[in-house]
Design an enzyme around this catalytic site. Structure first.
Site, PDB file in Angstrom:
ATOM      1  N   TYR A 169      25.287  33.410  38.705  1.00  0.00           N
ATOM      2  CA  TYR A 169      26.242  32.761  39.612  1.00  0.00           C
ATOM      3  C   TYR A 169      27.078  33.792  40.365  1.00  0.00           C
ATOM      4  O   TYR A 169      27.234  33.722  41.586  1.00  0.00           O
ATOM      5  CB  TYR A 169      27.143  31.827  38.810  1.00  0.00           C
ATOM      6  CG  TYR A 169      28.104  31.023  39.650  1.00  0.00           C
ATOM      7  CD1 TYR A 169      27.679  29.876  40.310  1.00  0.00           C
ATOM      8  CD2 TYR A 169      29.439  31.404  39.784  1.00  0.00           C
ATOM      9  CE1 TYR A 169      28.549  29.126  41.092  1.00  0.00           C
ATOM     10  CE2 TYR A 169      30.313  30.663  40.564  1.00  0.00           C
ATOM     11  CZ  TYR A 169      29.866  29.525  41.205  1.00  0.00           C
ATOM     12  OH  TYR A 169      30.736  28.803  41.981  1.00  0.00           O
ATOM     13  N   SER A 184      33.363  32.460  45.618  1.00  0.00           N
ATOM     14  CA  SER A 184      34.013  32.164  44.344  1.00  0.00           C
ATOM     15  C   SER A 184      34.781  33.384  43.878  1.00  0.00           C
ATOM     16  O   SER A 184      34.454  34.526  44.256  1.00  0.00           O
ATOM     17  CB  SER A 184      32.958  31.806  43.294  1.00  0.00           C
ATOM     18  OG  SER A 184      33.508  31.759  41.991  1.00  0.00           O
ATOM     19  N   LYS A 227      27.307  34.504  44.437  1.00  0.00           N
ATOM     20  CA  LYS A 227      28.549  34.365  45.187  1.00  0.00           C
ATOM     21  C   LYS A 227      29.026  35.699  45.763  1.00  0.00           C
ATOM     22  O   LYS A 227      29.673  35.736  46.818  1.00  0.00           O
ATOM     23  CB  LYS A 227      29.632  33.745  44.296  1.00  0.00           C
ATOM     24  CG  LYS A 227      29.342  32.292  43.916  1.00  0.00           C
ATOM     25  CD  LYS A 227      29.169  31.407  45.137  1.00  0.00           C
ATOM     26  CE  LYS A 227      28.997  29.946  44.765  1.00  0.00           C
ATOM     27  NZ  LYS A 227      28.903  29.062  45.958  1.00  0.00           N
TER      28      LYS A 227
END
Length: 257
Positions: A161, A148, A165
């Site tokens: 998150y 990401s 990633k």
């Protein structure tokens, strides 16, 4: 756009029922894949509509759905084994991932571990299972991990998150080194702000999306199919000398923020 860049290749996609994963699977068929194995927790798209496999069948490409929780190694192993029906995996797309409703500096321990189990453990299990089968079949395959933009640049609202990633990016680089001698390439794709159901409904991210769009040099959100095209490129022989990289597909956003 339809091409034949994935001709004769068997593609496996985790998290393939909805959003970016669904687009990756359908685009694989549009780019000439021999077969597409779709996996997710449920065959039904979160945003409604027909299952991904129905869309692929309509394109005249062989397909099957395998239910799997990628955080469970044995289920991932069974998923990859299902590709043997078509001749074994050539392109493994470890796309399955989750975000949290309550992310940030005070993320709970349970939520953090739940996210890492899917985003990191599941990604590793997918790559491991695919690599084992590729080696057993003597295939010089391609493994594509889903990172990401948030794995290359942090944000206060995505502490867990972004951490996961960022780990995916380094996992791709490390696995590229480990598997390169076997002719297996490993890369990551790092999407920016992509117009998906998840983007529109994730707290914090949904509110920030318009600001991201206005700052993006192309002045628009990306489409899931554009990530599908990037994955198809990395899965194809067009990228035969590309490994260990994180391909940023963000409309230029990280170039200017």
């Amino acid at each position: 756009m339809n091409t034949n860049i994935l001709q004769n290749k068997v593609v496996v996609v985790t998290g393939g029922s909805s959003g970016i994963g669904r687009a990756i699977a359908i685009n694989a068929a549009r780019h000439g894949a021999k077969a597409v194995v779709v996996s997710d927790i449920s065959p039904d798209p979160r945003e409604g509509g027909v299952p991904t496999t129905d869309e692929i069948k309509a394109l005249g490409v062989a397909t099957t759905f395998v239910k799997a929780d990628v955080s469970k190694k044995e289920e991932v192993d069974a998923l990859v084994e299902a590709a043997s029906e078509f001749g074994g995996v050539d392109v493994m797309v470890a796309n399955a991932g989750i975000s949290l409703k309550a992310d940030g500096p005070d993320v709970s321990a349970d939520d953090f571990r739940k996210l890492l189990a899917v985003n990191l453990d599941g990604t590793l299990f997918s790559a491991q299972a695919a690599a084992r089968q590729m080696k057993a079949n003597g295939k010089k395959g391609s493994i594509v991990l889903m990172a990401s933009m948030g794995g290359l640049s942090g944000a206060g609202i995505t502490v867990a998150y972004s951490t996961s990633k960022g780990g995916v990016v380094l996992m791709a680089k490390s696995l590229a080194d480990a598997l390169g001698p076997d002719g297996i390439r490993v890369n990551a794709v790092a999407p920016g702000t992509i117009d998906t159901h998840l983007l529109r409904t994730a707290p914090g991210i949904a509110e920030a999306a318009e600001g991201f769009r206005l700052r993006t040099p192309l002045r628009r959100l990306g489409q899931p199919s554009e990530i599908g095209d990037a994955v198809a490129f990395l899965g194809s022989d067009l990228s035969s000398y590309v490994t260990g990289t994180a391909l940023l597909v963000d409309g230029g956003l990280l170039a200017v923020i």
